[in-house]
Design an enzyme around this catalytic site. Structure first.
Site, PDB file in Angstrom:
ATOM      1  N   HIS A  62       0.825  -1.210   0.000  1.00  0.00           N
ATOM      2  CA  HIS A  62       0.000   0.000   0.000  1.00  0.00           C
ATOM      3  C   HIS A  62       0.857   1.256   0.000  1.00  0.00           C
ATOM      4  O   HIS A  62       1.943   1.273   0.556  1.00  0.00           O
ATOM      5  CB  HIS A  62      -0.895   0.050   1.245  1.00  0.00           C
ATOM      6  CG  HIS A  62      -1.782  -1.137   1.373  1.00  0.00           C
ATOM      7  ND1 HIS A  62      -2.188  -1.618   2.585  1.00  0.00           N
ATOM      8  CD2 HIS A  62      -2.349  -1.942   0.439  1.00  0.00           C
ATOM      9  CE1 HIS A  62      -2.964  -2.676   2.414  1.00  0.00           C
ATOM     10  NE2 HIS A  62      -3.074  -2.887   1.112  1.00  0.00           N
ATOM     11  N   LYS A  71       5.031   6.943   7.690  1.00  0.00           N
ATOM     12  CA  LYS A  71       4.534   6.041   8.728  1.00  0.00           C
ATOM     13  C   LYS A  71       5.665   5.671   9.662  1.00  0.00           C
ATOM     14  O   LYS A  71       6.811   5.526   9.237  1.00  0.00           O
ATOM     15  CB  LYS A  71       4.047   4.715   8.134  1.00  0.00           C
ATOM     16  CG  LYS A  71       2.949   4.773   7.158  1.00  0.00           C
ATOM     17  CD  LYS A  71       2.656   3.350   6.677  1.00  0.00           C
ATOM     18  CE  LYS A  71       1.731   3.340   5.500  1.00  0.00           C
ATOM     19  NZ  LYS A  71       1.490   1.994   5.010  1.00  0.00           N
ATOM     20  N   TYR A 131       0.713   1.601  13.713  1.00  0.00           N
ATOM     21  CA  TYR A 131       1.186   2.591  12.750  1.00  0.00           C
ATOM     22  C   TYR A 131       0.902   3.987  13.293  1.00  0.00           C
ATOM     23  O   TYR A 131      -0.189   4.244  13.767  1.00  0.00           O
ATOM     24  CB  TYR A 131       0.426   2.518  11.426  1.00  0.00           C
ATOM     25  CG  TYR A 131       0.082   1.159  10.890  1.00  0.00           C
ATOM     26  CD1 TYR A 131       0.754   0.661   9.792  1.00  0.00           C
ATOM     27  CD2 TYR A 131      -0.940   0.392  11.449  1.00  0.00           C
ATOM     28  CE1 TYR A 131       0.419  -0.576   9.258  1.00  0.00           C
ATOM     29  CE2 TYR A 131      -1.274  -0.846  10.933  1.00  0.00           C
ATOM     30  CZ  TYR A 131      -0.588  -1.320   9.829  1.00  0.00           C
ATOM     31  OH  TYR A 131      -0.928  -2.538   9.314  1.00  0.00           O
ATOM     32  N   ASP A 167      -6.323  -6.148  -1.859  1.00  0.00           N
ATOM     33  CA  ASP A 167      -4.952  -6.566  -2.158  1.00  0.00           C
ATOM     34  C   ASP A 167      -4.914  -7.621  -3.259  1.00  0.00           C
ATOM     35  O   ASP A 167      -4.024  -7.616  -4.106  1.00  0.00           O
ATOM     36  CB  ASP A 167      -4.265  -7.088  -0.897  1.00  0.00           C
ATOM     37  CG  ASP A 167      -3.992  -5.969   0.104  1.00  0.00           C
ATOM     38  OD1 ASP A 167      -4.118  -4.779  -0.267  1.00  0.00           O
ATOM     39  OD2 ASP A 167      -3.668  -6.283   1.263  1.00  0.00           O
TER      40      ASP A 167
END
Length: 181
Positions: A62, A71, A131, A167
């Site tokens: 991603h 991140k 995250y 995905d």
């Protein structure tokens, strides 16, 4: 805290130094001063997220279009095989990848700068991944590339047990690369 520079420009691994005694351990998992010394503004993070997945689950690859997102990723429970791919056109490492083991033993945090694709596979019975993200989620900016894209040839350590529909239907690295260039 030890800071390891990846071969990919801007990707950093923050490795805490836990203190162990008969009670267990104590560790600092983040230090804003050390992050600032390496160009990261700790106050820029806008969102904290967490995922819980089972062994073999793969999440990714991603990224975000536009200005992207940075991140700070860690595995709070279990272990994951984490992969980043430089998707920044004009970067000296454009298209290059690096992988890291994140787990609840070393407590390493992976800093993924804006412009990278990111994904991971769970190595243990269960894993919780946390995250810190520097922009609010905007689904119109989502990018995804198939985990098994032959051009990337990522070596995932386990057979993939579960993928999201998103995905499974992700596009190719070649298509994304052409769109970005």
């Amino acid at each position: 805290m030890r800071v390891v520079h990846s071969e990919l420009d801007g990707v950093l691994l923050f490795v805490p130094q836990p203190s162990h005694d008969r009670r267990g351990l104590f560790t600092r998992t983040f230090d804003a001063t050390i992050a600032a010394e390496h160009g990261i503004d700790a106050t820029a993070f806008r969102q904290d997220s967490q995922s819980r997945s089972q062994r073999g689950v793969l999440r990714g690859l991603h990224g975000r279009a536009g200005r992207g997102e940075s991140k700070l990723v860690r595995c709070a429970h279990g272990a994951v095989h984490d992969v980043v791919i430089d998707a920044r056109p004009g970067s000296a490492t454009f298209g290059a990848q690096a992988s890291f083991r994140l787990d609840d033993r070393d407590f390493a945090h992976l800093f993924v700068p804006a412009g990278f694709l990111h994904g991971f596979q769970v190595l243990t019975e269960q894993a919780d991944v946390c995250y810190r993200i520097d922009v609010e989620h905007d689904p119109t900016q989502d990018l995804a590339v198939r985990y098994d894209d032959p051009t990337l040839a990522i070596e995932w350590p386990l057979p993939v047990s579960v993928l999201s529909d998103r995905d499974a239907g992700a596009g190719s690295w070649t298509d994304l690369r052409d769109r970005l260039s």
